[in-house]
Design a protein around this motif. Sequence first.
Motif, PDB file in Angstrom:
ATOM      1  N   GLU A 137       0.623  -1.239  -0.248  1.00  0.00           N
ATOM      2  CA  GLU A 137      -0.039   0.140   0.243  1.00  0.00           C
ATOM      3  C   GLU A 137       0.474   1.524   0.027  1.00  0.00           C
ATOM      4  N   LEU A 138       0.324   2.435  -0.816  1.00  0.00           N
ATOM      5  CA  LEU A 138       1.549   3.377  -0.582  1.00  0.00           C
ATOM      6  C   LEU A 138       0.469   4.561  -0.026  1.00  0.00           C
ATOM      7  N   VAL A 139       1.479   5.402   0.819  1.00  0.00           N
ATOM      8  CA  VAL A 139       0.026   6.465   1.243  1.00  0.00           C
ATOM      9  C   VAL A 139       1.311   7.547   1.048  1.00  0.00           C
ATOM     10  N   VAL A 140       0.515   8.649   1.572  1.00  0.00           N
ATOM     11  CA  VAL A 140       1.226  10.066   2.030  1.00  0.00           C
ATOM     12  C   VAL A 140       2.055  10.126   3.861  1.00  0.00           C
ATOM     13  N   ALA A 141       2.958  10.728   3.544  1.00  0.00           N
ATOM     14  CA  ALA A 141       3.593  11.019   4.696  1.00  0.00           C
ATOM     15  C   ALA A 141       4.297  12.473   4.762  1.00  0.00           C
ATOM     16  N   VAL A 142       3.807  12.864   6.002  1.00  0.00           N
ATOM     17  CA  VAL A 142       4.106  14.168   6.271  1.00  0.00           C
ATOM     18  C   VAL A 142       4.433  13.598   7.549  1.00  0.00           C
ATOM     19  N   PRO A 143       4.739  15.263   8.203  1.00  0.00           N
ATOM     20  CA  PRO A 143       6.098  15.628   9.174  1.00  0.00           C
ATOM     21  C   PRO A 143       4.733  15.706  10.268  1.00  0.00           C
ATOM     22  N   LYS A 144       4.727  15.286  11.760  1.00  0.00           N
ATOM     23  CA  LYS A 144       3.657  15.615  12.481  1.00  0.00           C
ATOM     24  C   LYS A 144       3.203  17.297  13.306  1.00  0.00           C
ATOM     25  N   GLY A 145       2.455  17.561  12.909  1.00  0.00           N
ATOM     26  CA  GLY A 145       1.817  19.084  12.920  1.00  0.00           C
ATOM     27  C   GLY A 145       1.548  19.679  11.528  1.00  0.00           C
ATOM     28  N   HIS A 146       2.073  18.888   9.986  1.00  0.00           N
ATOM     29  CA  HIS A 146       1.810  19.426   9.364  1.00  0.00           C
ATOM     30  C   HIS A 146       0.442  19.619   8.428  1.00  0.00           C
ATOM     31  N   LEU A 158      10.174   2.158  -7.607  1.00  0.00           N
ATOM     32  CA  LEU A 158       8.770   3.385  -7.621  1.00  0.00           C
ATOM     33  C   LEU A 158       8.931   4.884  -7.893  1.00  0.00           C
ATOM     34  N   ASN A 159       9.861   4.982  -8.009  1.00  0.00           N
ATOM     35  CA  ASN A 159      10.531   6.370  -8.921  1.00  0.00           C
ATOM     36  C   ASN A 159       8.331   6.640  -9.846  1.00  0.00           C
ATOM     37  N   GLU A 160       9.041   5.847 -11.216  1.00  0.00           N
ATOM     38  CA  GLU A 160       8.307   5.829 -12.214  1.00  0.00           C
ATOM     39  C   GLU A 160       6.842   5.479 -11.993  1.00  0.00           C
ATOM     40  N   MET A 161       6.686   4.784 -11.342  1.00  0.00           N
ATOM     41  CA  MET A 161       5.077   4.826 -10.385  1.00  0.00           C
ATOM     42  C   MET A 161       4.585   5.807  -9.865  1.00  0.00           C
ATOM     43  N   PRO A 212      -3.794   8.002   4.276  1.00  0.00           N
ATOM     44  CA  PRO A 212      -4.052   7.468   2.942  1.00  0.00           C
ATOM     45  C   PRO A 212      -4.173   7.907   1.448  1.00  0.00           C
ATOM     46  N   ILE A 213      -4.291   7.848   0.818  1.00  0.00           N
ATOM     47  CA  ILE A 213      -4.443   8.059  -0.974  1.00  0.00           C
ATOM     48  C   ILE A 213      -5.612   7.936  -1.369  1.00  0.00           C
ATOM     49  N   GLU A 224      -3.648   2.356  -9.642  1.00  0.00           N
ATOM     50  CA  GLU A 224      -3.020   0.941  -9.746  1.00  0.00           C
ATOM     51  C   GLU A 224      -2.843   0.225  -8.448  1.00  0.00           C
ATOM     52  N   ARG A 225      -2.812  -0.523  -8.413  1.00  0.00           N
ATOM     53  CA  ARG A 225      -2.496  -1.039  -7.345  1.00  0.00           C
ATOM     54  C   ARG A 225      -0.868  -1.572  -7.217  1.00  0.00           C
ATOM     55  N   ARG A 226       0.161  -1.006  -6.210  1.00  0.00           N
ATOM     56  CA  ARG A 226       1.969  -1.757  -6.327  1.00  0.00           C
ATOM     57  C   ARG A 226       1.739  -2.934  -5.834  1.00  0.00           C
TER      58      ARG A 226
END
Length: 297
Positions: free
Chosen positions: A166-175, A202-205, A257-258, A263-265
């Motif tokens: 699963e791909l997710v977005v990661a952000v710093p705490k407090g963002h 992953l870069n291309e995907m 979550p995005i 398409e699934r990874r």
Amino acid sequence: MNLKQLQYFLKLAETEHYRKAAEALFITEPSLNRAVREMEKELGIQLFEKRGRNIYLNKYGHLFLPYVKRSLQELERGVDLMKAYTRPDQGKITLGFIYTMGYTLVPEMITQFQAAEGNDRITFDFHQGTTAALIKELKEEKIDAALCSSVENEPDVLFYPVAEEELVVAVPKGHPLSNRGSVSLKELEPYPIIAFDKSSGLNEMINKLLEQAQVHLKTACHVEEDNAMAGFVAAGYGVAILPDFYTLQYYNLDRIPIADSFERRYLFLALLRQSQVLPVVERFRNFLLSRWQRGSL
């Protein structure tokens, strides 16, 4: 000079005693003495010297010894390899895998595989790296198989889907995006992104995902490895799109979550198309495909 002479020389060099060496080799002392003398005659130099009733390896013997050891070790590895072609229930698999698979996924795969009936004598050596590096090692036959991303324009490599990530977005705490139930890719545009290096599968995907969503992001930097990316995110250097791997929970960041559909990874087992696959590798491939089809991985 033949193989037996080299084996006799090595045993005599280890024991420096004709009777003990002959007994270990299950031959007579005269046979051992004759073989060593013939080898010395062929080399044109003595390898052993007498000291009373005993013998010892002289300086020329010591110079020759490491070459004999390496030669016999290489030959033994070759013999083991040939045996592996006929024994699907024992042998060694040199397996490469991308970094994120090393936390839980590969250990679980290997544990399940070796616990299956008849697989307990199959062992592994492991390599880690990016998809590009692993495919290069695979094509150079430095590894037997790779667990990695699929790569386009690689006609010599077969890719079998074996897991989903699963791909997710990661952000710093407090963002500003923290604590969101989900986030669209479009919402990332105001923030610099930490991107995977071009050598990463992953870069291309991820670039394709952004292109499909018509999202244009400013790149803060490129990194090769997932933990480094998580570290930069936690430090507030930017946001990231990355696999939701096990140790992300220990970084000072939020995983979101995005919302976009995409398409699934998948993760793949990569094998050389034209190479003769070792029976143990074929056994491992069939195990992974069977588990994938049953949804056990």
